[in-house]
Design a protein around this motif. Structure first.
Motif, PDB file in Angstrom:
ATOM      1  N   ALA A 357      41.863  40.597  56.486  1.00 14.81           N
ATOM      2  CA  ALA A 357      43.034  41.221  57.112  1.00 14.81           C
ATOM      3  C   ALA A 357      44.089  41.552  56.062  1.00 14.81           C
ATOM      4  O   ALA A 357      44.698  42.620  56.091  1.00 14.81           O
ATOM      5  CB  ALA A 357      43.618  40.297  58.186  1.00 14.81           C
ATOM      6  N   ILE A 358      44.308  40.610  55.127  1.00 14.26           N
ATOM      7  CA  ILE A 358      45.170  40.866  53.964  1.00 14.26           C
ATOM      8  C   ILE A 358      44.262  40.810  52.747  1.00 14.26           C
ATOM      9  O   ILE A 358      43.872  39.721  52.286  1.00 14.26           O
ATOM     10  CB  ILE A 358      46.300  39.821  53.872  1.00 14.26           C
ATOM     11  CG1 ILE A 358      47.183  39.888  55.128  1.00 14.26           C
ATOM     12  CG2 ILE A 358      47.138  40.058  52.619  1.00 14.26           C
ATOM     13  CD1 ILE A 358      48.310  38.870  55.150  1.00 14.26           C
ATOM     14  N   PRO A 359      43.858  41.953  52.198  1.00 14.99           N
ATOM     15  CA  PRO A 359      42.828  41.986  51.149  1.00 14.99           C
ATOM     16  C   PRO A 359      43.175  41.178  49.909  1.00 14.99           C
ATOM     17  O   PRO A 359      42.274  40.706  49.208  1.00 14.99           O
ATOM     18  CB  PRO A 359      42.722  43.485  50.824  1.00 14.99           C
ATOM     19  CG  PRO A 359      43.204  44.181  52.055  1.00 14.99           C
ATOM     20  CD  PRO A 359      44.284  43.306  52.612  1.00 14.99           C
ATOM     21  N   SER A 360      44.453  40.985  49.625  1.00 17.29           N
ATOM     22  CA  SER A 360      44.847  40.301  48.406  1.00 17.29           C
ATOM     23  C   SER A 360      44.800  38.781  48.519  1.00 17.29           C
ATOM     24  O   SER A 360      45.067  38.079  47.533  1.00 17.29           O
ATOM     25  CB  SER A 360      46.266  40.735  48.001  1.00 17.29           C
ATOM     26  OG  SER A 360      47.177  40.516  49.069  1.00 17.29           O
ATOM     27  N   LEU A 361      44.448  38.254  49.701  1.00 18.32           N
ATOM     28  CA  LEU A 361      44.386  36.808  49.899  1.00 18.32           C
ATOM     29  C   LEU A 361      42.964  36.381  50.236  1.00 18.32           C
ATOM     30  O   LEU A 361      42.167  37.187  50.728  1.00 18.32           O
ATOM     31  CB  LEU A 361      45.350  36.386  51.022  1.00 18.32           C
ATOM     32  CG  LEU A 361      46.836  36.541  50.678  1.00 18.32           C
ATOM     33  CD1 LEU A 361      47.706  36.257  51.897  1.00 18.32           C
ATOM     34  CD2 LEU A 361      47.232  35.625  49.518  1.00 18.32           C
TER      35      LEU A 361
END
Length: 452
Positions: A357-361
């Motif tokens: 959902a949040i690609p950077s996490l």
């Protein structure tokens, strides 16, 4: 019509039970409900059952009630399982809060992060995993929601150890969105938002009124407050009302620096930045002492419980005001059920795996995300535009959470001490060992993974 079976674990948390029973009574459209209350403490269960029966007799003709000290007696065939357990209760919470003070660590809550939250996870996670295994065996198709803190670590551990798709719920985002609407002078129904992060550190990065960007008006309100004479009369008050900028100075400083407002205000948010509050120093006050006093909130909980027990035993009249209650976390749970059953696809804040959902996490991290409740399942919204600066803050805190989960699952003292260090409130390895040892010794009765 077959009654819907709801099992509430940790029903001895009488305030939570009272709110949930009230919401069930006020939601007759759900149809007949069999509510099963479970608590391993017979006295606490007696309070919850007595109070619930009086409420149902007053208004809840569509509800039937059962009570049990063994969850396995009632889990079979459950449609919904709700966990509100608190291993060790408020007395164990006192140890989580007071022991770190001996080492110069002051916590305003101590239930999510910092040494108190990490200590709490050590005793909560084994108990919740045992529950999840019973859910998997006895009612594998049931929806399983957890309200127990530390929410992020608890839900992460359950999913990692059992694969049971538990979902964490908290009223923080729900309430803070309404507080921001209050700040804007807008009806709550006109304000919408997007918020993501970790439970108790969830950033509102999009805020709108009637579809229009509301941040410019928020910044005007902030600038106006900065021009006024300083009034911090409500600073450090856990129950301060109305919602005022002056009462959450640290959260607003994060908004000014990073462009997102954090839920759930200073009482929780300060715990994620312990390095900024050495010795608990908070704008002339001390966290957990005269700012968001832990003693006060625990004493308040004891008073509330005593009052509810008196009502449960018929020593006091039933408080009818509960039937006029405002919306909260319990009603949100029922709204989620309605959205699932009617495929309304309404969006709520839930704690679920990131899963891109949040690609950077990290994909496996449990994040508090906006989730659509649909007939085909709970579907987190994709947030590719979640700001990188906010993502960096969350990523920094995930390390300690991951270590907390591994320490609780393995019973590793070394990982427990490493979690204390990664959290940031403790910087000296020797202090981590001594403080960690004191916490483990104080909570020994609740730590099967650490002691035979």
């Amino acid at each position: 019509m077959q009654p819907r079976k709801i099992v509430l674990l940790g029903a001895g948390s009488a305030m939570f039970t009272k709110g949930m029973v009230a919401d069930l009574i006020l939601s007759p459209e759900l149809g007949p409900v069999e509510l099963c209350l479970v608590d391993i403490d017979p006295a606490a269960l007696e309070t919850a059952e007595g109070l619930s029966r009086r409420m149902i007799e007053a208004r809840g003709e569509h509800l039937t009630l059962r009570a049990a000290t063994d969850r396995r007696d009632v889990l079979a065939g459950a449609d919904l399982v709700v966990s509100a357990i608190g291993v060790g209760g408020r007395r164990a919470w006192e140890n989580d809060a007071y022991i770190p003070r001996k080492y110069g660590i002051f916590q305003p809550v101590g239930d999510s992060v910092m040494p108190g939250g990490i200590s709490r996870a050590m005793r909560m996670i084994p108990a919740l995993i045992a529950i999840a295994k019973d859910v998997k065996r006895l009612c594998p198709d049931a929806l399983f929601f957890n309200f127990a803190n530390p929410l992020t670590a608890n839900c992460w551990a359950i999913r990692q150890a059992t694969g049971v798709p538990v979902v964490g719920l908290c009223h923080g985002v729900f309430h803070v969105e309404r507080q921001l609407a209050e700040l804007l002078g807008a009806p709550a129904e006109e304000v919408t938002s997007l918020a993501a992060g970790l439970n108790h550190l969830t950033f509102f990065f999009d805020l709108r009124r009637n579809g229009r960007d509301a941040w410019p008006l928020v910044r005007e309100k902030l600038a106006e407050a900065r021009r006024l004479p300083e009034d911090r009369s409500g600073l450090g008050d856990t129950f301060a009302k109305p919602f005022r900028i002056a009462n959450n100075p640290f959260s607003w400083s994060l908004f000014e620096a990073y462009g997102g407002y954090p839920s759930a205000n200073d009482r929780h948010v300060t715990e994620f930045f312990p390095e900024r509050f050495p010795q608990g120093r908070y704008y002339g006050l001390t966290l957990g002492i005269d700012a968001f006093s832990v003693e006060h909130i625990i004493a308040w909980g004891d008073e509330i419980y005593a009052d509810m027990r008196a009502q449960a035993l018929g020593e006091k009249p039933l408080d009818q005001g509960i039937f006029n209650r405002t919306v909260g976390e319990h009603e949100q749970l029922l709204a989620i059920l309605r959205s699932i059953e009617c495929d309304k696809r309404e969006v709520y804040s839930m704690n679920v795996p990131n899963a891109g959902a949040i690609p950077s996490l990290p994909a496996d991290a449990i994040l508090e995300l906006p989730v659509a409740a649909t007939a085909s399942g709970l579907r987190p919204l994709a947030l590719p535009d979640f700001p990188e600066l906010l993502s960096a803050i969350i990523a920094r805190k995930l390390t300690a959470t991951r270590l907390t989960v591994e320490a609780a699952l393995s019973g590793s003292r070394r990982l427990f001490y490493e979690a204390l260090l990664a959290d940031g409130a403790v910087t000296d390895p020797d202090v981590a060992r001594r403080l960690g040892g004191d916490l483990l010794a104080a909570q020994r009765a609740y730590l099967p993974n650490f002691f035979d």
